[in-house]
Design an enzyme around this catalytic site. Structure first.
Site, mmCIF file in Angstrom:
data_model
loop_
_atom_site.group_PDB
_atom_site.id
_atom_site.type_symbol
_atom_site.label_atom_id
_atom_site.label_comp_id
_atom_site.label_asym_id
_atom_site.label_seq_id
_atom_site.Cartn_x
_atom_site.Cartn_y
_atom_site.Cartn_z
ATOM 1 N N HIS A 236 0.821 -1.218 0.000
ATOM 2 C CA HIS A 236 0.000 0.000 0.000
ATOM 3 C C HIS A 236 0.853 1.265 0.000
ATOM 4 O O HIS A 236 0.558 2.215 -0.727
ATOM 5 C CB HIS A 236 -0.963 -0.004 1.192
ATOM 6 C CG HIS A 236 -1.988 -1.089 1.122
ATOM 7 N ND1 HIS A 236 -2.877 -1.342 2.143
ATOM 8 C CD2 HIS A 236 -2.266 -2.008 0.156
ATOM 9 C CE1 HIS A 236 -3.648 -2.362 1.816
ATOM 10 N NE2 HIS A 236 -3.292 -2.783 0.613
ATOM 11 N N HIS B 261 -9.212 -1.960 -5.569
ATOM 12 C CA HIS B 261 -8.142 -2.300 -4.628
ATOM 13 C C HIS B 261 -7.128 -3.244 -5.267
ATOM 14 O O HIS B 261 -5.932 -3.167 -4.970
ATOM 15 C CB HIS B 261 -8.700 -2.924 -3.355
ATOM 16 C CG HIS B 261 -7.638 -3.133 -2.322
ATOM 17 N ND1 HIS B 261 -7.164 -2.106 -1.526
ATOM 18 C CD2 HIS B 261 -6.888 -4.226 -1.998
ATOM 19 C CE1 HIS B 261 -6.206 -2.559 -0.748
ATOM 20 N NE2 HIS B 261 -6.007 -3.834 -1.023
ATOM 21 N N ASP C 180 -3.129 -2.693 -5.384
ATOM 22 C CA ASP C 180 -2.100 -3.680 -5.039
ATOM 23 C C ASP C 180 -1.124 -3.898 -6.189
ATOM 24 O O ASP C 180 0.092 -4.006 -5.981
ATOM 25 C CB ASP C 180 -2.756 -5.015 -4.674
ATOM 26 C CG ASP C 180 -3.308 -5.046 -3.262
ATOM 27 O OD1 ASP C 180 -2.964 -4.165 -2.448
ATOM 28 O OD2 ASP C 180 -4.090 -5.979 -2.965
ATOM 29 N N HIS D 2 -1.057 -11.053 -5.536
ATOM 30 C CA HIS D 2 0.334 -10.669 -5.289
ATOM 31 C C HIS D 2 1.336 -11.631 -5.935
ATOM 32 O O HIS D 2 2.357 -11.197 -6.478
ATOM 33 C CB HIS D 2 0.593 -10.608 -3.779
ATOM 34 C CG HIS D 2 -0.167 -9.527 -3.084
ATOM 35 N ND1 HIS D 2 -0.029 -8.190 -3.397
ATOM 36 C CD2 HIS D 2 -1.080 -9.584 -2.082
ATOM 37 C CE1 HIS D 2 -0.817 -7.468 -2.615
ATOM 38 N NE2 HIS D 2 -1.462 -8.285 -1.814
#
Length: 315
Positions: free
Chosen positions: A78, A235, A239, A262
């Site tokens: 973040h 979001h 990321d 991720h």
């Protein structure tokens, strides 16, 4: 010609770590040209350091972790997203603890830190990596690609079997203005049925309705509404921007992500590094492609830090 940028002054933020549940504080400091983003920590009378680089990637289970020796930093995505989204090229991120504060689960608190500090334009031109041939990473039905494009942009698609999410797609033009308005405020999300599972694995211990959007079977557990109807996919874009910054250089290309996360984000970063025939450098000078990635060696980096004094007496 765009020049590199850092901060005019330092700024500070305290809170708790999303996964550890422990107190966490950071200070973001200005840094010289060609530094990139470097995480630092005072231990006794020494400074530990770790560049925000794919070379120091740790685990990517529900967050992105960096590690050099016994210095590890959890949940870096973040703050890295905020710095990359606002085109801050050089900064020292000083830690107290081993995790970035969860804040409200979005990148807005870190964006506010940058605005509080002010942005300083530096003398050195900003380098870019420009994609000239597609690069793709796949894992079953999940995938992420980067294609040639005149401008940096992202298209992200997700599909969750929940009435408030389902299929969502978002297209983001990568500018600081669009980032601050449309991406930074999107919060971390989770499903109530998964929370106990995360706890059993030692994750999410600092999670709460103040820093996570929690979905029940058919609705929201949170009292407040979603910030955007498609907050979840936004979001994911947030990321991705943070994870892509581990390349150490901004990319001119069009990223297409389908149900990624991720692990795939960072695999694409490595794939870009491994396929130097599929991109060119802009503003690289005489060095060309050599040594453009910050901290690309997997050994402990030798970094000449300024005389940073521990910042946390200010809290």
């Amino acid at each position: 010609m765009r020049h590199q940028q850092t901060l005019e002054t330092s700024s500070f933020l305290s809170g708790i770590g999303l996964h550890s549940g422990n107190p966490a504080s950071i200070a973001i400091h200005p840094a010289p040209v060609n530094t990139g983003v470097v995480f630092v920590k005072h231990v006794a009378d020494q400074i530990q350091s770790c560049p925000a680089s794919i070379a120091f990637l740790g685990q990517t289970d529900h967050c992105t972790t960096l590690q050099v020796g016994d210095f590890d930093i959890q949940t870096v995505e973040h703050v890295l997203s905020a710095l990359a989204g606002l085109e801050i090229d050089n900064a020292y991120v000083e830690l107290l603890g081993s995790e970035i504060p969860a804040a409200d689960g979005s990148a807005t608190p870190f964006v506010d830190m940058v605005y509080q500090s002010g942005v300083l334009t530096q003398e050195e031109p900003r380098k870019y990596l420009k994609i000239i041939q597609p690069i793709t990473v796949e894992d079953g039905h999940r995938s992420i690609s980067v294609l040639p494009s005149a401008l940096p942009q992202i298209t992200y698609f997700i599909d969750f079997p929940h009435p408030l999410i389902q299929q969502q797609e978002y297209h983001h033009f990568c500018t600081p203005q669009d980032y601050g308005k449309n991406i930074a405020g999107a919060r971390t999300f989770a499903f109530r049925k998964e929370v106990e599972f995360l706890w059993s694995r030692g994750l999410g211990l600092g999670g709460s309705l103040h820093n996570t959007v929690v979905f029940a079977e058919t609705g929201l557990v949170n009292d407040d509404a979603l910030r955007f109807s498609d907050e979840c996919v936004r979001h994911k874009v947030l990321d991705l921007i943070g994870d892509l910054s581990l390349l150490g250089i901004p990319v001119i290309g069009h990223f297409f992500a389908k149900c990624a996360g991720h692990a795939l984000h960072t695999q694409l970063v490595q794939a870009i590094m491994d396929n130097s025939d599929k991109w060119i450098m802009l503003n690289a000078g005489e060095s060309g492609k050599d040594g453009i990635f910050n901290g690309q060696s997997s050994s402990h980096p030798t970094i000449h830090l300024p005389e940073l004094q521990p910042a946390f007496h200010a809290f």
